[in-house]
Design a protein around this motif. Sequence first.
Motif, PDB file in Angstrom:
ATOM      1  N   ALA A 207       0.830  -1.209   0.000  1.00 35.00           N
ATOM      2  CA  ALA A 207       0.000   0.000   0.000  1.00 35.00           C
ATOM      3  C   ALA A 207       0.865   1.260   0.000  1.00 35.00           C
ATOM      4  O   ALA A 207       0.566   2.235  -0.711  1.00 35.00           O
ATOM      5  CB  ALA A 207      -0.929  -0.019   1.216  1.00 35.00           C
ATOM      6  N   GLU A 208       1.937   1.238   0.783  1.00 41.85           N
ATOM      7  CA  GLU A 208       2.849   2.394   0.817  1.00 41.85           C
ATOM      8  C   GLU A 208       3.502   2.626  -0.545  1.00 41.85           C
ATOM      9  O   GLU A 208       3.646   3.767  -0.994  1.00 41.85           O
ATOM     10  CB  GLU A 208       3.939   2.180   1.876  1.00 41.85           C
ATOM     11  CG  GLU A 208       3.465   2.317   3.292  1.00 41.85           C
ATOM     12  CD  GLU A 208       4.629   2.375   4.275  1.00 41.85           C
ATOM     13  OE1 GLU A 208       5.757   2.722   3.862  1.00 41.85           O
ATOM     14  OE2 GLU A 208       4.414   2.087   5.456  1.00 41.85           O
ATOM     15  N   ALA A 211       1.012   4.139  -2.870  1.00 47.76           N
ATOM     16  CA  ALA A 211       0.687   5.520  -2.493  1.00 47.76           C
ATOM     17  C   ALA A 211       1.872   6.473  -2.631  1.00 47.76           C
ATOM     18  O   ALA A 211       1.725   7.679  -2.432  1.00 47.76           O
ATOM     19  CB  ALA A 211       0.168   5.548  -1.058  1.00 47.76           C
ATOM     20  N   LYS A 245      -4.096   9.368  -3.008  1.00 43.95           N
ATOM     21  CA  LYS A 245      -4.359   7.963  -2.690  1.00 43.95           C
ATOM     22  C   LYS A 245      -4.682   7.193  -3.965  1.00 43.95           C
ATOM     23  O   LYS A 245      -5.476   7.652  -4.780  1.00 43.95           O
ATOM     24  CB  LYS A 245      -5.533   7.862  -1.714  1.00 43.95           C
ATOM     25  CG  LYS A 245      -5.151   8.186  -0.283  1.00 43.95           C
ATOM     26  CD  LYS A 245      -6.298   7.945   0.658  1.00 43.95           C
ATOM     27  CE  LYS A 245      -5.879   8.279   2.088  1.00 43.95           C
ATOM     28  NZ  LYS A 245      -7.010   8.273   3.018  1.00 43.95           N
ATOM     29  N   PRO A 246      -4.078   6.020  -4.135  1.00 39.75           N
ATOM     30  CA  PRO A 246      -4.394   5.228  -5.333  1.00 39.75           C
ATOM     31  C   PRO A 246      -5.814   4.671  -5.253  1.00 39.75           C
ATOM     32  O   PRO A 246      -6.385   4.521  -4.174  1.00 39.75           O
ATOM     33  CB  PRO A 246      -3.360   4.108  -5.282  1.00 39.75           C
ATOM     34  CG  PRO A 246      -3.010   3.973  -3.843  1.00 39.75           C
ATOM     35  CD  PRO A 246      -3.124   5.345  -3.250  1.00 39.75           C
ATOM     36  N   ARG A 249      -6.852  -1.139  -3.759  1.00 36.27           N
ATOM     37  CA  ARG A 249      -6.924  -1.518  -2.349  1.00 36.27           C
ATOM     38  C   ARG A 249      -6.058  -2.755  -2.134  1.00 36.27           C
ATOM     39  O   ARG A 249      -5.793  -3.522  -3.063  1.00 36.27           O
ATOM     40  CB  ARG A 249      -8.370  -1.794  -1.927  1.00 36.27           C
ATOM     41  CG  ARG A 249      -9.249  -0.559  -2.016  1.00 36.27           C
ATOM     42  CD  ARG A 249     -10.666  -0.858  -1.573  1.00 36.27           C
ATOM     43  NE  ARG A 249     -10.796  -0.974  -0.135  1.00 36.27           N
ATOM     44  CZ  ARG A 249     -10.822   0.061   0.706  1.00 36.27           C
ATOM     45  NH1 ARG A 249     -10.700   1.270   0.255  1.00 36.27           N
ATOM     46  NH2 ARG A 249     -10.956  -0.128   2.008  1.00 36.27           N
ATOM     47  N   VAL A 272      -2.170   4.190   5.972  1.00 37.26           N
ATOM     48  CA  VAL A 272      -2.736   3.527   4.793  1.00 37.26           C
ATOM     49  C   VAL A 272      -4.057   2.819   5.110  1.00 37.26           C
ATOM     50  O   VAL A 272      -4.489   1.943   4.348  1.00 37.26           O
ATOM     51  CB  VAL A 272      -1.726   2.530   4.161  1.00 37.26           C
ATOM     52  CG1 VAL A 272      -0.526   3.271   3.595  1.00 37.26           C
ATOM     53  CG2 VAL A 272      -1.283   1.463   5.165  1.00 37.26           C
ATOM     54  N   ILE A 275      -6.728   2.506   2.284  1.00 41.35           N
ATOM     55  CA  ILE A 275      -6.542   1.648   1.104  1.00 41.35           C
ATOM     56  C   ILE A 275      -6.199   0.203   1.481  1.00 41.35           C
ATOM     57  O   ILE A 275      -5.775  -0.582   0.637  1.00 41.35           O
ATOM     58  CB  ILE A 275      -5.467   2.221   0.143  1.00 41.35           C
ATOM     59  CG1 ILE A 275      -4.130   2.459   0.864  1.00 41.35           C
ATOM     60  CG2 ILE A 275      -5.959   3.493  -0.528  1.00 41.35           C
ATOM     61  CD1 ILE A 275      -2.988   2.822  -0.080  1.00 41.35           C
TER      62      ILE A 275
END
Length: 372
Positions: A207-208, A211, A245-246, A249, A272, A275
């Motif tokens: 997730a990082e 993002a 934020k992308p 998920r 995060v 997401i």
Amino acid sequence: MTTDGDFEIFLSATPGFEPALGKEAEAAGFKEPKITTGGVTIKGGWPEVWRANLELRGAGRVLARIDEFRAMHLAQLDKRARRLVWGEVLRPDVPFRVQASCSKSSRIYHSGAAAQRIERAIREELGARHSPEADVVIKVRIDDDLCTIAVDTSGEPLHKRGHKEAVAKAPMRETMASLFLSQCGFVGTEPVLDPMCGSGTFVIEAAEIAAGLKPGRSRHFAFEQLATFDKAAWERLRGTADVPKPALRFFGSDIDAGAIRMSRANAERAGVTGITEFQQLAFTEVMPPPGPPGLVIVNPPYGDRLGDRNELQALYRSLGKTLLKRFSGWRVGMVTSEAFFANATGLPFAQPGGPVLHGGLRVTLFLTGPLK
């Protein structure tokens, strides 16, 4: 060395991960990355030292090599150490400590005596205080009579991002998780799911990356206590701009309710939560989330007792069946200690790369293409 020129910077790696870290350093635009035993060397000045600590996800530590010379005996080591202008790198008001190692091929073979000579030279030439608890560490290596002096600019190991307070049993280090994700071809543009997520390391790391969050954004480093530190330049490099934020998920599940609580808390500290999703489920209950396929990455138990083998074989077989039945189009990356376990899944793994060290064991990443 001078405080404004390029010098050699050593990025330490988990044994076996040197090539992966070399690729990361090259992709990040660092100069002259060269793979060596235990890590990667690059060239640069102090801003590159700061950036390596802040941005590289796979490095364990960043060492600035400040001098190199031949030393055949302790008196010579003492003399050469006093020629170094310690005040260009260290501050007299900040305590330090020295760690030394000597190879058997060196005429100086007593690491404790070598450390004492360097320590005394710094105390007498700079006036700084030695302390066994100091954050600033001078690392001295004498190999075949060649003495290399470096400053550990990281302090705490870099896998300590400052977000994970809660950990499960045998946790995967963030540095390792990021390099395994990279070896799976993950670049932040597809969903990731871990059906045995433990404290959530793979999911949070993915997730990082998606993002665009810098791994060292939340922590302090030893280089902040050096004479070479420029606070204004560091703040500009670190930046505080909001990262978009992308739309993707990232998903984790585990049969253990405590692991899910840990994962959610760690994701919140990492920023995060929006997401990531964590659910308490047995791996046999996991279903693919809506949307396009992506990467399943999993680090199942290995077992360290003889009696575990048959029980674990059944677990791996069941995991493989679940993934083959439900996760068509998804790639699978599995980290385990033996090809025996990987083969038990029945998954179509490609020929794996070399092993890496994890918790005293050699583990290997097994990777499939998109499942049929």
